[in-house]
Design a protein around this motif. Structure first.
Motif, PDB file in Angstrom:
ATOM      1  N   LEU A   1      -0.668  -1.763  -3.450  1.00 15.26           N
ATOM      2  CA  LEU A   1      -0.395  -0.749  -4.687  1.00 15.26           C
ATOM      3  C   LEU A   1       0.939  -1.399  -5.187  1.00 15.26           C
ATOM      4  O   LEU A   1       0.762  -1.628  -7.202  1.00 15.26           O
ATOM      5  N   MET A   2       1.696  -1.555  -4.529  1.00 13.24           N
ATOM      6  CA  MET A   2       3.431  -1.716  -5.936  1.00 13.24           C
ATOM      7  C   MET A   2       2.790  -3.554  -6.333  1.00 13.24           C
ATOM      8  O   MET A   2       3.218  -3.745  -6.850  1.00 13.24           O
ATOM      9  N   SER A   3       2.165  -4.113  -5.064  1.00 15.38           N
ATOM     10  CA  SER A   3       2.236  -5.569  -5.153  1.00 15.38           C
ATOM     11  C   SER A   3       1.115  -5.853  -6.793  1.00 15.38           C
ATOM     12  O   SER A   3       1.414  -7.088  -7.504  1.00 15.38           O
ATOM     13  N   GLU A   4       0.464  -5.111  -6.838  1.00 19.21           N
ATOM     14  CA  GLU A   4      -0.414  -5.051  -8.096  1.00 19.21           C
ATOM     15  C   GLU A   4       0.354  -4.777  -9.646  1.00 19.21           C
ATOM     16  O   GLU A   4       0.339  -5.552  -9.394  1.00 19.21           O
ATOM     17  N   ARG A   5       0.950  -3.607  -9.213  1.00 19.25           N
ATOM     18  CA  ARG A   5       1.883  -3.270 -10.135  1.00 19.25           C
ATOM     19  C   ARG A   5       3.290  -3.764 -10.543  1.00 19.25           C
ATOM     20  O   ARG A   5       3.204  -4.293 -12.016  1.00 19.25           O
ATOM     21  N   VAL A   6       3.779  -4.507  -9.690  1.00 21.74           N
ATOM     22  CA  VAL A   6       4.485  -5.300 -10.134  1.00 21.74           C
ATOM     23  C   VAL A   6       4.794  -6.987  -9.726  1.00 21.74           C
ATOM     24  O   VAL A   6       5.407  -7.481 -10.886  1.00 21.74           O
TER      25      VAL A   6
ATOM     26  N   HIS B   1      -2.258 -12.083  -8.779  1.00 20.05           N
ATOM     27  CA  HIS B   1      -0.323 -12.431  -7.392  1.00 20.05           C
ATOM     28  C   HIS B   1      -1.393 -13.046  -6.373  1.00 20.05           C
ATOM     29  O   HIS B   1      -1.246 -12.703  -5.558  1.00 20.05           O
ATOM     30  N   PRO B   2      -0.246 -14.196  -5.884  1.00 20.93           N
ATOM     31  CA  PRO B   2      -0.610 -14.545  -4.387  1.00 20.93           C
ATOM     32  C   PRO B   2       0.025 -13.743  -3.460  1.00 20.93           C
ATOM     33  O   PRO B   2      -0.788 -13.317  -2.515  1.00 20.93           O
ATOM     34  N   ASN B   3       0.734 -12.653  -3.866  1.00 21.51           N
ATOM     35  CA  ASN B   3       1.773 -12.011  -2.862  1.00 21.51           C
ATOM     36  C   ASN B   3       0.531 -10.885  -2.941  1.00 21.51           C
ATOM     37  O   ASN B   3       0.087 -10.368  -1.609  1.00 21.51           O
ATOM     38  N   THR B   4      -0.050 -10.310  -3.489  1.00 20.55           N
ATOM     39  CA  THR B   4      -1.590  -9.482  -3.725  1.00 20.55           C
ATOM     40  C   THR B   4      -2.455  -9.522  -2.420  1.00 20.55           C
ATOM     41  O   THR B   4      -2.914  -9.346  -2.473  1.00 20.55           O
ATOM     42  N   ILE B   5      -2.612 -10.982  -3.480  1.00 20.79           N
ATOM     43  CA  ILE B   5      -3.911 -11.154  -2.489  1.00 20.79           C
ATOM     44  C   ILE B   5      -4.118 -11.243  -0.851  1.00 20.79           C
ATOM     45  O   ILE B   5      -4.428 -10.944  -0.341  1.00 20.79           O
ATOM     46  N   GLN B   6      -2.173 -11.903  -0.640  1.00 16.82           N
ATOM     47  CA  GLN B   6      -2.329 -11.501   1.284  1.00 16.82           C
ATOM     48  C   GLN B   6      -2.191  -9.666   1.283  1.00 16.82           C
ATOM     49  O   GLN B   6      -2.360  -9.555   2.357  1.00 16.82           O
ATOM     50  N   GLU B   7      -1.398  -9.299   0.427  1.00 14.91           N
ATOM     51  CA  GLU B   7      -1.811  -7.841   0.730  1.00 14.91           C
ATOM     52  C   GLU B   7      -3.387  -6.988   1.408  1.00 14.91           C
ATOM     53  O   GLU B   7      -3.445  -6.204   2.039  1.00 14.91           O
ATOM     54  N   TYR B   8      -3.492  -7.644   0.603  1.00 16.46           N
ATOM     55  CA  TYR B   8      -5.134  -7.381   0.204  1.00 16.46           C
ATOM     56  C   TYR B   8      -5.637  -7.461   1.731  1.00 16.46           C
ATOM     57  O   TYR B   8      -6.111  -6.571   2.060  1.00 16.46           O
ATOM     58  N   MET B   9      -5.323  -8.685   2.396  1.00 11.68           N
ATOM     59  CA  MET B   9      -5.604  -9.209   3.650  1.00 11.68           C
ATOM     60  C   MET B   9      -4.988  -8.363   4.790  1.00 11.68           C
ATOM     61  O   MET B   9      -6.212  -8.068   5.664  1.00 11.68           O
ATOM     62  N   HIS B  10      -4.132  -8.352   4.442  1.00 12.46           N
ATOM     63  CA  HIS B  10      -3.428  -7.178   5.271  1.00 12.46           C
ATOM     64  C   HIS B  10      -3.930  -5.564   5.728  1.00 12.46           C
ATOM     65  O   HIS B  10      -4.656  -5.221   6.627  1.00 12.46           O
ATOM     66  N   LEU B  11      -4.726  -5.317   4.549  1.00 13.53           N
ATOM     67  CA  LEU B  11      -5.038  -4.006   4.285  1.00 13.53           C
ATOM     68  C   LEU B  11      -6.635  -4.050   4.946  1.00 13.53           C
ATOM     69  O   LEU B  11      -6.687  -3.473   5.920  1.00 13.53           O
ATOM     70  N   ALA B  12      -7.319  -5.283   4.665  1.00 14.22           N
ATOM     71  CA  ALA B  12      -8.483  -5.103   5.279  1.00 14.22           C
ATOM     72  C   ALA B  12      -8.103  -5.129   6.591  1.00 14.22           C
ATOM     73  O   ALA B  12      -9.098  -4.500   7.340  1.00 14.22           O
ATOM     74  N   LEU B  13      -7.771  -6.091   7.575  1.00 14.78           N
ATOM     75  CA  LEU B  13      -8.095  -5.828   8.892  1.00 14.78           C
ATOM     76  C   LEU B  13      -7.318  -4.334   9.566  1.00 14.78           C
ATOM     77  O   LEU B  13      -8.105  -3.862  10.699  1.00 14.78           O
TER      78      LEU B  13
END
Length: 1309
Positions: free
Chosen positions: A1047-1052, A1057-1069
């Protein structure tokens, strides 16, 4: 690690190990660090609960902490579902009213279980306004229009669309249902090999956005303000409301509350209606007169409270969205009021005056900073004022360019005008009084503010007491650059010549100096590597300076020492500054330098200066230490024990404050660096005793260009090669050395930093995914963007050209969009406001559409021509002919882009149109659209554009929704929190997960204390915490932390943003591990869609993503789909890691497993054999991986044989055959999860009891050495390590940790 600018986390891949453990933040004995233990406790004072009694609802209890203010309870009550409609109340304890601004611990008699009574207070006009504003905010709380319009620090987040609400709860709810068949078919456009790149899925429609309508209209009435006789009756203001049932009512806000009056739209009758429904809150009144309001408002508040707080908290700096759907424009009284009152009177915390920004910025710097609580308060205040100032400056800069602010020199031509608004001074980026004539005129004037801002950043980071800089924000808007600065008290009353008491106002002709300034700047000279030097003024007198000449010192009327014009804080970049008679080193001339640049203000970046100095330091140690070691081999015998586990105290005393660890080539030896530091120690310790050793050191100092002959000290004189600066005769030798040093630094950039960058990209140590992340990676290594062409040349010549394909594509895209941005900037300056959307859509058509001859639609001309003459005076700055933009053609634009690329980046583009560019370089038009929009602030309509149509242009003027400012500002840091974060990382790398976790939690607390809830650094913190919890087996905690990180990566940082894409992958795991399979899949699909949009399919990161998707699909038995993704991953891995890489072997194995599940044994065997061959050649016969693979081959062969037998049996005996049932195994969830962990680089290491004992003993030994001063109770057992994220052993072993994630203590003052 997060110090260089706002470093997007994606570049650094995972928080890989950062540094040798000794550099662990805590051991550096920060001032007052010993007491950290007790200080931290102050912050986490134990909370207690109080009971709240509010009118009309059941009493409830509330958890509070002693250092909260009473006003924070107010905030909580205004946010709670059942009390949110109250704003004007006070809290009473035993009949006594509590002061709004006192801390709870200072309230007498307040303890566990106390009862606080909510008492309604009478309204004032201010309170009534706040109340109406609050009710409007509650009605709009689910409406995303503020986020799309980029106001009030709102920004978008779409995570909840993919997770169906909050993950924590749904985990419990869905456990039973999850294993039912789930729909896993991905949308067509994200399947491997799909060519379409739709734009609409970027912002999926959220169900909650079609908000329930509570009212049709709520607005201020035209009868305001109340006439005198009504004021005497307590009328404060009048509102006009149309309810959902179409009833029109007039409402009076009085001191006692809100009631209906008898006015209509055209007839004023302030008498109360009957019944008048007097209510203390507007919501209670509306509940009584409109049943729809009552029902919908309740539902709306329920939904509002269910949203994750991170979806609604304001971000510290505004984030803009480059696309938005078509929005309804609804009536909104507060928005209308804000637009026309410029909101200055309504800055809540300072009643009745505009804010004195300069005073606020400087007093926060003067706050005490002796211990942790003081430092936290100070950093929090600094951060808050900076983010407020940035917001105000941005608003002001837009008002200036839109022509809504009166100039302070209105009679001069528009370019030269200056403005003051809200106590901020605004100037335009034009060369006003030929000030920059010798430096490149307007071009130099455009660059100077950005350089000046870098200077301000740097001096702020060094943070010397007594030295002040101006608040500075640089705003690019509608083609203009505006600099916003806070105002030095008294500066406007006097002449500049009188006030400057240090430095020069004419680039070095007249120069003055001042002892107090020298003393203050001397303190910054060491961290900034600036040399104190003498120059001649116009009377040939020597003047001593400790900065560049144009850095000016002014003492304000407040007695503070200010420095401004810091545009030349760092030394000049000789590669772009041809000086007659000077030859550059061979590395530079070979690369075609020096080249003439458009301006002469090219500086080296601070990161480069730091890396260069560190490079020199290593060189110095090699020269001096080796000779010394030979000389006193005998003396050294007794101190060899230093080599290992040396006490940390040595580290912090080394000769020079080192810059970011591991500049490229020597990044390889982090341990080498530690040794070098010990050598430094031995040199420093006995350097007076032995004349021979002094001689050695003198020679080494001379060889590396040190300014001292007894110790290593490299500094730069920023005035060398400055036109107009002259040096005294006595300094000629020093000047000659300095010139050589600058040439060496220019050569270092070309011979070390750029090759180092390319090597890191080849090894996939850094993985940029778009233009912004590539720029970030370059800047971290001190490579300016003007070297982009050189980087691309080197990529083209690299032997591993194929493995750098993604870098080449991103680089070319960046080069094209940056060149287009330069052209767009001047293009926009000629456009008047009424033609903006037509002009921008025309430019985009010329840039991206395949339509051969787009025509621009000029705004209707009737109104313009008659009045043209009278309007001469206030035309937009620099506008010559307002319609010149309309004649641009695609051919002309692309010719200009190629020319710009050649002139600015020295790179030859082989394309004459957008279609050729796409064809030649494999780019995507949608990606180019995203890049140009982000760089220029364009916002376009969210719809599908037919870029390739040759029959109609892709964009119409209705498609351009808005143009936003692009803002550069200072990012104040939370230093203590950052130290905790680093120490936590170090602990984790040593395997102390529990302790690491505690430190990181502590860091999170401190970050929240300084930054509030939203910030990029908090995002990194949450991600690491989630990973730790995951490794320690606490999946729920991991999920909750990672959800916040996404959420924070999306908002900030932005939703794609590539960082948000990474965070999505971790969350999926973590979702998969918590058996929320469908959620895991939709998150992975989202990540894949975003990657396709931002870059395309052919990226190393795509291999990891597709492996993840393939594995999850395998787990839910979607074998054919799974194969599509896994085989794509295999192809991508083979391309980027080479066919012999261990990643490829792993990929073969994953594909083989799916074929096995499908009972296609021949294909399975083929893939597993390929994998086995790689393992055998890379790791040898005896490695466990090779053995595992060979076992699996045997097992496959047996199955294949069994299957063949069965088939033969069928052929022989027909249908009567006696067939043993075949065992086809659906993969177990556990085995899928295990593979997922492997590819995502999470290894759980099984340890035998004996291993554990040994490890514990070893760790304890190292622990004691390190922590002699800090006495920890016991060492935890190490149970997990974190190698490189993609988990293949080759990577973990071959990359030095220092290179992966350079921490940079360089900026910590």
């Amino acid at each position: 690690m997060l110090l260089n600018g706002d470093c997007p986390e994606s570049l650094k891949k995972e928080e890989g190990p950062t540094e040798p453990p000794q550099e662990n933040g805590l051991d550096e004995a920060e001032p007052g660090e010993e007491t950290t233990g007790q200080e931290v406790i102050v912050i986490q004072d134990t909370g207690f609960s109080v009971k709240i009694l509010a009118p009309g609802i059941e009493p409830f209890s509330l958890q509070v902490s002693p250092q909260e203010m009473v006003q924070e309870i107010h905030q909580v009550l205004m946010d709670r579902e059942d009390t949110c409609h109250r704003t004007c109340f006070s809290l009473h304890l035993d009949g006594n009213m509590l002061d709004h601004f006192s801390e709870l611990r200072s309230v007498e008699g307040l303890q566990e279980g106390s009862v606080l009574r909510v008492v309604e207070e009478p309204y004032t006009v201010r309170e009534a306004r706040i109340h109406v504003r609050h009710v409007r905010d509650l009605l709009k709380s689910l409406d995303p229009s503020d986020a799309f319009n980029g106001v009030d620090c709102n920004s978008l987040s779409f995570l909840s669309v993919f997770t169906d609400g909050d993950l924590g709860d749904s985990g419990k709810r869905k456990k039973g249902l999850e294993m039912d068949p789930i729909d896993c078919t991905p949308p067509e456009y994200i399947l491997p090999g799909s060519r379409e790149r739709p734009l609409c899925p970027l912002q999926p429609q959220n169900r909650d956005w079609k908000p329930l309508q509570c009212l049709k209209v709520l607005t201020m009435s035209g009868w305001n303000p109340p006439p005198g006789n009504r004021k005497m009756h307590g009328d404060l203001m009048y509102l006009f409301v149309i309810t959902a049932e179409d009833r029109q009512v007039s409402i009076t806000a009085s001191t006692r509350g809100f009631y209906l009056n008898q006015s209509t739209a055209y007839h004023f009758n302030p008498k109360p209606a009957s019944p008048r429904f007097l209510s203390h809150s507007l919501v209670e009144l509306l509940n009584q007169i409109s049943p729809t309001f009552k029902k919908n408002f309740a539902v709306l508040q329920k939904k509002r409270v269910q949203r994750h707080p991170f979806e609604r908290i304001a971000t510290p700096f505004q984030v803009y969205s480059w696309t938005a759907p078509q929005a309804e424009h609804a009536m909104d009284c507060v928005r209308a009021e804000d637009a026309y009152t410029s909101r200055l009177g309504y800055e809540e915390h300072i009643p009745g005056q505009t804010r004195d920004w300069n005073e606020e910025l400087q007093t926060t710097r003067e706050l005490p900073r002796k211990n942790l609580p003081e430092r936290l308060l100070r950093e929090r205040a600094i951060f808050k004022v900076h983010s407020d100032f940035t917001a105000a400056a941005t608003r002001g800069a837009m008002a200036v360019i839109d022509g809504n602010v009166m100039a302070i020199n209105p009679s001069e031509e528009t370019k030269m005008q200056m403005f003051i608004w809200n106590n901020i001074f605004f100037s335009l980026g034009f060369d006003v009084r030929d000030h920059y004539k010798d430096f490149g005129g307007d071009v130099a004037a455009y660059v100077a503010p950005a350089n000046d801002l870098n200077g301000v950043r740097t001096y702020n980071a060094v943070d010397v007491e007594g030295l002040y800089t101006l608040g500075t924000v640089v705003v690019d808007y509608r083609g203009y650059r505006v600099t916003a600065q806070s105002i030095i008290p008294g500066i406007l009353e006097r002449d500049q010549e009188q006030s400057v008491i240090y430095g020069s106002i004419d680039f070095g002709k007249t120069v003055v100096s001042h002892p107090r300034y020298l003393e203050l700047l001397e303190r910054t000279s060491r961290p900034l590597k600036i040399l104190r030097h003498r120059v001649l003024n116009d009377r040939d007198e020597e003047v001593e300076l400790c900065s560049s000449v144009e850095c000016k010192g002014i003492i304000g009327n407040d007695g503070r020492h200010y420095i401004l014009d810091l545009l030349r804080t760092f030394p000049p970049d000789l590669n772009f500054l041809p000086v007659p008679g000077e030859r550059l080193p061979e590395e530079c001339t070979r690369a075609g330098f020096p080249r003439t640049h458009r301006h002469k203000l090219c500086c080296l970046r601070q990161e480069l200066v730091d890396a260069f100095v560190e490079h020199r330091y290593l060189l110095f140690m090699k020269l001096a230490a080796l000779q010394l070691m030979q000389q006193k081999a005998s003396k050294m015998e007794n101190s060899t024990s230093l080599e290992n586990g040396s006490p940390p105290s040595l580290e912090s005393k080394s000769e020079d404050p080192l810059g970011p660890e591991g500049s490229e080539e020597e990044g390889g030896n982090a341990s080498g660096l530690a040794k070098v530091k010990e050598l430094a120690e031995t040199i420093a310790s006995d350097d007076g005793t032995d004349p021979r050793s002094r001689e050695v050191i003198r020679n080494a100092c001379k060889a590396v260009g040190s300014i001292s002959s007894t110790a290593f000290d490299v500094r730069f004189n920023p005035d060398i090669f400055s036109p107009g600066v002259r040096f005294p005769e006595s300094c000629q030798e020093e000047v000659r050395d300095q010139k050589q040093l600058l040439k060496d630094a220019a050569a270092f950039l070309l011979s070390c930093q750029i090759p180092g960058l390319v090597k890191d990209c080849t090894d996939h140590v850094v993985l940029p995914m778009d233009g912004a992340t590539l720029s970030e990676v370059m800047r971290q290594r001190g490579i300016n963007m003007r070297y982009l062409g050189k980087v691309l040349d080197l990529v083209l010549r690299s032997p591993a050209r194929d493995q750098l394909d993604h870098i080449y594509k991103i680089g070319i895209g960046e080069l094209i969009t940056r060149s287009a941005k330069h052209i767009f900037k001047t293009y926009l300056q000629g456009v008047e406001l009424s033609g903006l959307s037509a002009a921008i859509s025309h430019f985009l058509n010329c840039f991206l559409s395949s339509y051969p001859n787009p025509v621009a639609h000029l705004p209707a001309d009737e109104l313009v021509s008659k009045k043209r003459n009278r309007r001469r005076r206030n035309r937009p700055p620099g506008a010559a002919d307002n319609t010149a933009w309309a004649v641009m053609t695609p051919q002309e634009l692309w010719k200009n882009i190629c020319q710009e690329a050649k002139n600015y980046f020295d790179f030859t583009l082989e394309c004459e149109s957008v279609d050729q560019a796409v064809e030649t370089y494999g780019l995507q038009k949608i990606t180019l659209l995203r890049e140009i929009s982000l760089k220029t602030g364009i916002q376009i309509l969210l719809e599908e554009y037919s870029f390739d149509s040759r029959h109609k242009p892709a964009f119409t003027e209705e498609d351009v929704l808005n143009i936003f400012p692009v803002v550069k500002h200072v990012n104040p840091k939370a230093s203590d929190a950052f130290h905790f974060f680093q120490s936590g990382q170090a602990k984790v790398q040593q395997g102390f997960l529990k302790e690491g976790c505690e430190l990181i939690n502590e860091a999170l607390n401190l970050f929240n204390n300084v930054y509030g809830a939203m910030h990029v650094e908090i995002c990194a913190c949450l991600r690491l915490l989630a990973r730790l919890h995951y490794i320690m087996g606490d999946y729920a905690e991991a999920l909750s932390n990672q959800q916040k990180a996404v959420l924070m990566s999306e908002r900030v940082m932005g939703i794609e943003h590539p960082n948000t894409i990474q965070e999505y992958m971790h969350l999926a795991l973590y979702c998969f591990a918590s058996s929320q399979l469908s959620t895991a899949l939709s998150l992975l699909y989202r990540a894949r869609y975003l990657t396709l949009l931002v870059f395309g399919e052919d990226h190393p990161e795509m291999a990891l993503l597709d492996n993840n998707i393939g594995l999850v699909l395998h787990g839910v038995m979607e074998y054919d789909l799974s194969l599509r993704f896994l085989e794509n991953a295999l192809a991508v891995s083979t391309k980027y890691h080479g066919p012999k890489s261990l990643k490829v072997a792993l990929s073969h194995h994953l594909v083989a497993r799916v074929y096995e599940s499908k009972a296609e044994f021949r294909s399975a065997l083929q893939h597993e054999k390929d994998g086995y061959t790689i393992y055998k050649t890379q790791l040898g016969e005896d490695h466990e991986k090779t053995k595992e693979s060979s076992e699996y081959l045997k097992c496959l062969t047996q199955q294949a044989v069994a299957l063949q037998r069965t088939m033969n049996e069928i052929y022989r005996n027909g249908s009567s055959a006696n067939i043993p049932p075949l065992k086809f195994t659906a993969p177990s969830m556990a085995s899928v999860l295990e593979q997922l962990n492997v590819i995502n680089g999470i290894l759980f290491i099984p340890l035998s009891q004996k291993d554990l004992e040994n490890l514990k003993a070893e760790v304890a030994r190292r622990h004691q050495l390190q922590e002699a001063s800090r006495n920890r109770d016991k060492a935890e057992e190490p149970m997990a390590t974190e190698p490189e994220p993609a988990g293949a052993p080759e990577d973990a072993a071959s990359q030095p940790q220092a290179a992966k994630d350079p921490p940079s203590p360089g900026l910590q003052g």
